[in-house]
Design an enzyme around this catalytic site. Structure first.
Site, PDB file in Angstrom:
ATOM      1  N   ASP A 283       0.864  -1.191   0.000  1.00  0.00           N
ATOM      2  CA  ASP A 283       0.000   0.000   0.000  1.00  0.00           C
ATOM      3  C   ASP A 283       0.897   1.237   0.000  1.00  0.00           C
ATOM      4  O   ASP A 283       1.889   1.284   0.734  1.00  0.00           O
ATOM      5  CB  ASP A 283      -0.882  -0.039   1.264  1.00  0.00           C
ATOM      6  CG  ASP A 283      -1.928   1.056   1.277  1.00  0.00           C
ATOM      7  OD1 ASP A 283      -1.579   2.234   1.029  1.00  0.00           O
ATOM      8  OD2 ASP A 283      -3.101   0.748   1.565  1.00  0.00           O
TER       9      ASP A 283
ATOM     10  N   GLU B 119      -2.424   6.563 -12.501  1.00  0.00           N
ATOM     11  CA  GLU B 119      -3.860   6.740 -12.191  1.00  0.00           C
ATOM     12  C   GLU B 119      -4.177   8.213 -12.016  1.00  0.00           C
ATOM     13  O   GLU B 119      -5.328   8.637 -12.146  1.00  0.00           O
ATOM     14  CB  GLU B 119      -4.229   5.983 -10.912  1.00  0.00           C
ATOM     15  CG  GLU B 119      -4.831   4.632 -11.148  1.00  0.00           C
ATOM     16  CD  GLU B 119      -5.310   3.979  -9.862  1.00  0.00           C
ATOM     17  OE1 GLU B 119      -4.474   3.778  -8.961  1.00  0.00           O
ATOM     18  OE2 GLU B 119      -6.510   3.680  -9.761  1.00  0.00           O
TER      19      GLU B 119
HETATM   20  C1  6MZ Z   1      -5.156   1.817  -6.479  1.00  0.00           C
HETATM   21  C2  6MZ Z   1      -6.426   0.208  -5.447  1.00  0.00           C
HETATM   22  C3  6MZ Z   1      -7.463   0.393  -6.387  1.00  0.00           C
HETATM   23  O1  6MZ Z   1      -5.589  -5.132  -0.839  1.00  0.00           O
HETATM   24  O2  6MZ Z   1      -7.338  -4.795   0.912  1.00  0.00           O
HETATM   25  N1  6MZ Z   1      -6.827  -0.738  -4.584  1.00  0.00           N
HETATM   26  N2  6MZ Z   1      -5.285   0.914  -5.504  1.00  0.00           N
HETATM   27  N3  6MZ Z   1      -6.109   2.059  -7.400  1.00  0.00           N
HETATM   28  C4  6MZ Z   1      -7.275   1.373  -7.396  1.00  0.00           C
HETATM   29  N4  6MZ Z   1      -8.218   1.683  -8.330  1.00  0.00           N
HETATM   30  C5  6MZ Z   1      -9.528   2.111  -8.025  1.00  0.00           C
HETATM   31  N5  6MZ Z   1      -8.452  -0.468  -6.091  1.00  0.00           N
HETATM   32  C6  6MZ Z   1      -8.040  -1.156  -4.983  1.00  0.00           C
HETATM   33  O3  6MZ Z   1      -7.912  -4.528  -1.538  1.00  0.00           O
HETATM   34  C7  6MZ Z   1      -8.228  -3.172  -1.421  1.00  0.00           C
HETATM   35  C8  6MZ Z   1      -6.998  -2.320  -1.610  1.00  0.00           C
HETATM   36  O4  6MZ Z   1      -6.526  -2.426  -2.960  1.00  0.00           O
HETATM   37  C9  6MZ Z   1      -6.019  -1.188  -3.422  1.00  0.00           C
HETATM   38  C10 6MZ Z   1      -6.140  -0.199  -2.269  1.00  0.00           C
HETATM   39  O5  6MZ Z   1      -4.935  -0.179  -1.545  1.00  0.00           O
HETATM   40  C11 6MZ Z   1      -7.255  -0.822  -1.439  1.00  0.00           C
HETATM   41  O6  6MZ Z   1      -7.198  -0.447  -0.075  1.00  0.00           O
HETATM   42  P1  6MZ Z   1      -7.019  -5.329  -0.461  1.00  0.00           P
HETATM   43  O7  6MZ Z   1      -7.483  -6.759  -0.598  1.00  0.00           O
END
Ligand code: 6MZ
Length: 360
Positions: free
Chosen positions: A165, A225
């Site tokens: 993260d 992004e």
């Molecule tokens: C960047 C994203 C994301 O890891 O807790 N996450 N990071 N851009 C995106 N686009 C919209 N979508 C998800 O899944 C959730 C985490 O994935 C990343 C973020 O850190 C989010 O907290 P997990 O399983």
């Protein structure tokens, strides 16, 4: 069955906590509401909201993490997410998640990941191959597995990516890479860098990413992004195995990307919902597809954005005027970009060859 559902597919960009069923999220939020930990009616509104800015998406993730960060729940959501992808004929899934530490409930990054692996083991609707065959040469070569007693079950290959993260320190990022290395025998094949793109510095994560690669892990990066030319150029120079999104690139970065041939994970609905791309007709999918740059379609967060991989294929087909044969080829080409080894690639090639024979 809908053609987009029945077509075999490869999913390489799916975040575990973004892929939770809405019904499960509401049920879990209801339970926390009863305990008084959260105010259910406020949370219900946030979960059911459809259009969210990128900033609001990350606020939602903070809320989701409050609801889901418990070993049993992590196991449950993993099981459900894999079952949902398998139900729409995803034959290979690279599921990514951020290992979480929460001392107050005795959760370490390792125990979080063990709960994820437990979820893979708990799947019952489909056979899950998460890597124990990788060292052997005798892998099962069909999308249907024979249980030995005459009954057959569908099969899905699942591999895991551990996410760093962008809020994390170099030390925390390094811990995640160490954990990934220790869990390679459980299907961990790589590292992802994700999280709120307006937070954190590339230099913070670089040492861990270099270490990961030196140790043989594959790396994928959320890249571009938000506009950040310096970071985008540094990320492309790193030559990751794949990048996700690539929304806010300028001319220079497009040419650098195209000459690098780094495959791009395209998440149409996510980009449109978060308005990182204003409308589908100006999405970079078209230019990358036409210039034969390696690309693949992905969901990103099927729960948060109410989508599915079949929906993404259907959307790309209707938006860019591509027929079933072209979309099938796009799905098949994704085999070349997976992080699992050649044994798995060969199995997937056979699965697609067999599906191609049954195309209408
Ligand atoms: C960047 C994203 C994301 O890891 O807790 N996450 N990071 N851009 C995106 N686009 C919209 N979508 C998800 O899944 C959730 C985490 O994935 C990343 C973020 O850190 C989010 O907290 P997990 O399983």
């Amino acid at each position: 069955m809908d053609w987009w559902v029945s077509m075999p597919k490869v999913e390489l960009h799916a975040h575990l906590n973004g892929s939770i069923r809405n019904s499960t999220l509401l049920e879990l939020a209801g339970e926390l509401g009863e305990k008084g930990t959260i105010n259910f009616s406020d949370v219900e509104h946030v979960i059911l909201k459809n259009d969210r800015s990128l900033r609001e998406v990350f606020k939602l993730f903070d809320l989701i993490h409050i609801i889901t960060t418990d070993h049993k729940i992590v196991t449950r959501i993993t099981e459900e997410v894999v079952e949902d992808f398998a139900a729409e004929n995803v034959v290979y899934l690279e599921l990514r998640t951020t290992p979480k530490r929460n001392d107050s409930i005795g959760m370490s990054k390792r125990s979080y990941m063990e709960a994820v692996v437990e979820g893979l083991r708990a799947v019952s609707t489909v056979e899950v191959d998460f890597g124990s065959h990788d060292l052997s040469t005798a892998a099962d070569s069909s999308a249907i597995s024979d249980k030995g007693n005459g009954t057959q079950r569908k099969k899905i290959y699942v591999r895991l990516l551990l996410s760093i993260d962008r809020r994390e320190t170099t030390t925390a990022a390094m811990e995640t890479v160490e954990l990934a290395l220790e869990m390679r025998h459980l299907g961990v094949v790589g590292i992802d860098l994700s999280g709120n793109p307006t937070i954190g510095e590339w230099a913070t994560f670089l040492p861990a990413l270099i270490f990961a690669r030196e140790q043989g892990l594959s790396v994928t990066l959320h890249c571009g992004e938000v506009p950040n030319p310096e970071e985008i150029r540094a990320m492309l120079s790193f030559l990751p195995g794949r990048i996700g999104h690539a929304c806010c690139f300028e001319e220079d970065e497009w040419s650098k990307l195209k000459s690098s041939k780094i495959p791009v994970e395209i998440c149409l609905t996510s980009n449109l919902r978060t308005e990182t791309i204003p409308s589908v007709d100006v999405h970079h999918f078209a230019d990358l597809y036409n210039s034969k740059h390696p690309i693949l379609l992905c969901t990103d967060d099927s729960g948060v954005f109410s989508t599915s991989l079949s929906d993404e294929y259907s959307l790309a087909s209707s938006s860019f005027g591509l027929g079933k044969a072209e979309m099938f080829q796009l799905a098949r080409d994704a085999i070349g970009f997976i992080f699992a080894n050649d044994v798995v690639k060969k199995e997937l090639v056979k699965i697609f060859a067999s599906a191609a024979r049954n195309l209408d």
